[in-house]
Design a protein around this motif. Structure first.
Motif, PDB file in Angstrom:
ATOM      1  N   ARG A   5       0.729  -1.558  -0.251  1.00 50.59           N
ATOM      2  CA  ARG A   5      -0.308   0.056   0.035  1.00 50.59           C
ATOM      3  C   ARG A   5       0.532   1.579   0.118  1.00 50.59           C
ATOM      4  O   ARG A   5       0.591   2.314  -0.945  1.00 50.59           O
ATOM      5  CB  ARG A   5      -0.800   0.403   1.359  1.00 50.59           C
ATOM      6  N   LYS A   6       2.002   0.983   0.470  1.00 49.98           N
ATOM      7  CA  LYS A   6       2.973   2.296   0.650  1.00 49.98           C
ATOM      8  C   LYS A   6       3.979   2.618  -0.691  1.00 49.98           C
ATOM      9  O   LYS A   6       3.790   3.841  -1.197  1.00 49.98           O
ATOM     10  CB  LYS A   6       4.384   1.975   1.966  1.00 49.98           C
ATOM     11  N   ALA A   7       3.696   1.308  -2.062  1.00 53.93           N
ATOM     12  CA  ALA A   7       4.744   1.488  -2.889  1.00 53.93           C
ATOM     13  C   ALA A   7       3.272   2.280  -3.432  1.00 53.93           C
ATOM     14  O   ALA A   7       3.509   3.143  -4.386  1.00 53.93           O
ATOM     15  CB  ALA A   7       5.223  -0.064  -2.871  1.00 53.93           C
ATOM     16  N   PHE A   8       2.087   1.585  -3.504  1.00 55.31           N
ATOM     17  CA  PHE A   8       0.650   1.754  -4.281  1.00 55.31           C
ATOM     18  C   PHE A   8       1.098   3.373  -4.458  1.00 55.31           C
ATOM     19  O   PHE A   8       0.736   4.191  -5.364  1.00 55.31           O
ATOM     20  CB  PHE A   8      -0.111   1.060  -3.771  1.00 55.31           C
ATOM     21  N   GLU A   9       0.810   4.180  -3.017  1.00 51.92           N
ATOM     22  CA  GLU A   9       0.872   5.574  -2.729  1.00 51.92           C
ATOM     23  C   GLU A   9       1.891   6.753  -3.286  1.00 51.92           C
ATOM     24  O   GLU A   9       1.633   7.512  -3.849  1.00 51.92           O
ATOM     25  CB  GLU A   9       0.321   5.349  -1.205  1.00 51.92           C
ATOM     26  N   ASP A 138       3.848  -7.864  -4.265  1.00 48.21           N
ATOM     27  CA  ASP A 138       4.446  -7.639  -3.574  1.00 48.21           C
ATOM     28  C   ASP A 138       4.414  -5.786  -3.716  1.00 48.21           C
ATOM     29  O   ASP A 138       3.866  -5.290  -4.986  1.00 48.21           O
ATOM     30  CB  ASP A 138       5.954  -8.065  -3.689  1.00 48.21           C
ATOM     31  N   GLY A 139       5.256  -5.458  -3.675  1.00 53.88           N
ATOM     32  CA  GLY A 139       5.218  -3.447  -4.285  1.00 53.88           C
ATOM     33  C   GLY A 139       6.012  -2.725  -5.296  1.00 53.88           C
ATOM     34  O   GLY A 139       5.386  -2.180  -6.018  1.00 53.88           O
ATOM     35  N   TYR A 157      -8.916  -3.417 -13.286  1.00 54.03           N
ATOM     36  CA  TYR A 157      -9.440  -3.859 -11.543  1.00 54.03           C
ATOM     37  C   TYR A 157      -8.123  -4.495 -11.167  1.00 54.03           C
ATOM     38  O   TYR A 157      -7.366  -5.237 -11.993  1.00 54.03           O
ATOM     39  CB  TYR A 157     -10.087  -4.943 -11.672  1.00 54.03           C
ATOM     40  N   ILE A 158      -7.400  -3.484 -10.735  1.00 52.24           N
ATOM     41  CA  ILE A 158      -6.364  -4.672  -9.275  1.00 52.24           C
ATOM     42  C   ILE A 158      -6.459  -4.864  -7.865  1.00 52.24           C
ATOM     43  O   ILE A 158      -7.306  -4.184  -7.204  1.00 52.24           O
ATOM     44  CB  ILE A 158      -5.545  -3.266  -9.607  1.00 52.24           C
ATOM     45  N   ARG A 159      -6.747  -5.826  -7.940  1.00 52.71           N
ATOM     46  CA  ARG A 159      -6.037  -6.698  -6.741  1.00 52.71           C
ATOM     47  C   ARG A 159      -5.574  -6.420  -5.504  1.00 52.71           C
ATOM     48  O   ARG A 159      -4.395  -7.101  -6.019  1.00 52.71           O
ATOM     49  CB  ARG A 159      -7.150  -7.781  -6.529  1.00 52.71           C
ATOM     50  N   MET A 160      -5.913  -5.541  -5.467  1.00 47.01           N
ATOM     51  CA  MET A 160      -4.019  -4.864  -3.638  1.00 47.01           C
ATOM     52  C   MET A 160      -4.111  -5.460  -2.771  1.00 47.01           C
ATOM     53  O   MET A 160      -5.106  -5.896  -1.906  1.00 47.01           O
ATOM     54  CB  MET A 160      -5.174  -3.855  -3.670  1.00 47.01           C
ATOM     55  N   PRO A 161      -3.257  -6.269  -2.800  1.00 49.69           N
ATOM     56  CA  PRO A 161      -2.684  -6.872  -1.414  1.00 49.69           C
ATOM     57  C   PRO A 161      -2.616  -6.183  -0.357  1.00 49.69           C
ATOM     58  O   PRO A 161      -2.013  -5.042  -0.532  1.00 49.69           O
ATOM     59  CB  PRO A 161      -1.685  -7.862  -1.884  1.00 49.69           C
ATOM     60  N   ARG A 162      -2.139  -6.289   0.934  1.00 46.78           N
ATOM     61  CA  ARG A 162      -2.012  -5.586   1.982  1.00 46.78           C
ATOM     62  C   ARG A 162      -1.625  -6.399   3.010  1.00 46.78           C
ATOM     63  O   ARG A 162      -0.682  -5.245   3.723  1.00 46.78           O
ATOM     64  CB  ARG A 162      -3.516  -6.216   3.088  1.00 46.78           C
ATOM     65  N   GLN A 163      -0.676  -6.619   3.321  1.00 44.30           N
ATOM     66  CA  GLN A 163       0.502  -7.900   3.760  1.00 44.30           C
ATOM     67  C   GLN A 163       2.137  -7.065   2.923  1.00 44.30           C
ATOM     68  O   GLN A 163       1.798  -7.510   1.768  1.00 44.30           O
ATOM     69  CB  GLN A 163       0.193  -9.046   4.354  1.00 44.30           C
ATOM     70  N   ALA A 164       2.916  -6.634   4.282  1.00 49.88           N
ATOM     71  CA  ALA A 164       4.125  -7.254   3.861  1.00 49.88           C
ATOM     72  C   ALA A 164       4.670  -7.859   3.388  1.00 49.88           C
ATOM     73  O   ALA A 164       4.371  -9.277   3.444  1.00 49.88           O
ATOM     74  CB  ALA A 164       5.318  -6.078   4.544  1.00 49.88           C
ATOM     75  N   ARG A 165       4.949  -8.414   2.194  1.00 52.53           N
ATOM     76  CA  ARG A 165       5.372  -9.212   0.663  1.00 52.53           C
ATOM     77  C   ARG A 165       7.127  -8.979   0.265  1.00 52.53           C
ATOM     78  O   ARG A 165       7.483  -8.291  -0.573  1.00 52.53           O
ATOM     79  CB  ARG A 165       4.449  -9.546   0.392  1.00 52.53           C
TER      80      ARG A 165
END
Length: 317
Positions: A5-9, A138-139, A157-165
């Motif tokens: 999510r930080k990478a996305f941001e 992953d990021g 459509y992007i299926r966004m992950p949540r946990q750090a990987r």
């Protein structure tokens, strides 16, 4: 390990600095969904709709008709199920250039109950016309998918992950829209996967390698359009084919691979490793993966057992 999510941001802000058409829309997902930096830097290009997912999708479709590039972030099931009709009618049928991000796909919200777990979304989104489906894990993949989504034609459509990987492999990676990423080459069986499951798939690959099982692993970051050529090429000559995903057994990658193999008449055995139908358990993410047999260690056990059973069945014929 990196926070997707930080990478996305950070990537969205970077791209928005170059393209003034990009606008961000949130459904009560600004802080946790990766939009806070965008809202801070571009307040005039930011819209918080609140818990009004259906309206948000239609709003984005209208903005796209005016030449803007909307990026909509919503917690996954509330986008893919609650606003399904609007995604189908306003984005799919109209081929609207909108990027919709389902935050926390699969078991990502494992502690919040079945209402927040999204294991039907891929099946739902696969049926929508003109919709490209991207599923990063992953990021690095998140950044790639966001950039590709904004450049692509039509809705994405992007299926966004949540946990750090961690990345499933070390070193340079070859990622291409619409193409499978080959993470490992093997002679015995093929394993197709995507998203956070890619890291688990490579864990299984390494465990099986120590047991003398050679496994091809393909990361299907683009779920639609699926790289059918790669699916068939890596299934050829294999003892069996496997899929691994945080999704229900119906409608996800397992179903997509089954369609490809059946239509080509390959005859290779297919084993779908997925979240059991109707599963409602909650708990820590890693523990839930193991419980459902989707962790690397459990997946390796299931693959080894299936290969042994297939060999026994073949010998008894």
């Amino acid at each position: 390990m990196n926070d997707p999510r930080k990478a996305f941001e950070l990537k969205l802000v970077e791209l928005a600095r170059k393209d003034p058409r990009i606008v961000a829309v949130s459904c009560d997902s600004c802080a946790g969904g990766g939009l806070s930096a965008f809202f801070k830097e571009f307040p005039q290009r930011s819209i918080e709709v609140g818990i009004s997912e259906q309206n948000a999708v239609s709003l984005c479709a209208a903005m796209a008709r005016q030449g803007l590039l909307p990026v909509l972030v919503i917690i996954n099931p509330f986008l893919t199920m609650r606003a399904y009709e609007q995604v189908r009618d306003d984005l799919g049928y109209m081929n609207s250039k909108v990027v919709i991000v389902g935050s926390g796909g699969g078991l990502a919200y494992s502690t919040l109950g079945s209402t927040h777990i999204a294991v039907e979304d891929v099946g739902l989104m696969r049926s929508i016309p003109h919709l490209t489906i991207l599923a990063p894990g992953d990021g690095d993949e998140v950044e790639f998918c966001l950039e590709q989504a904004l450049a692509a034609d039509g809705p994405v459509y992007i299926r966004m992950p949540r946990q750090a990987r961690s990345a499933p492999v070390t070193g340079p990676r070859t990622m291409e829209l619409g193409k499978a990423e080959v993470l490992s080459e093997g002679a015995d069986a093929a394993l197709y996967t995507y998203g956070p499951s890619a890291e688990e798939a490579m864990k299984a690959c390494r465990i099986l390698s120590e047991q003398g099982v050679s496994l091809s692993v393909l990361n299907m970051t683009t779920l639609k359009p699926l790289d059918t050529q790669a699916v068939l090429a890596h299934a050829k000559g294999k003892k069996a084919v496997f899929t691994l995903e945080e999704h229900a057994p119906v409608g996800g990658l397992g179903s997509a691979v089954a369609e490809v193999l059946a239509q080509a008449g390959t005859g290779v055995p297919l084993h779908v490793m997925a979240v059991p139908e109707g599963a409602k358990n909650t708990g820590p993410y890693e523990e839930l993966l193991a419980f459902y047999g989707l962790s690397g260690q459990e997946a390796a056990k299931r693959i080894a057992a299936a290969l042994q059973a297939d060999c026994q069945n073949e010998a008894s014929r």
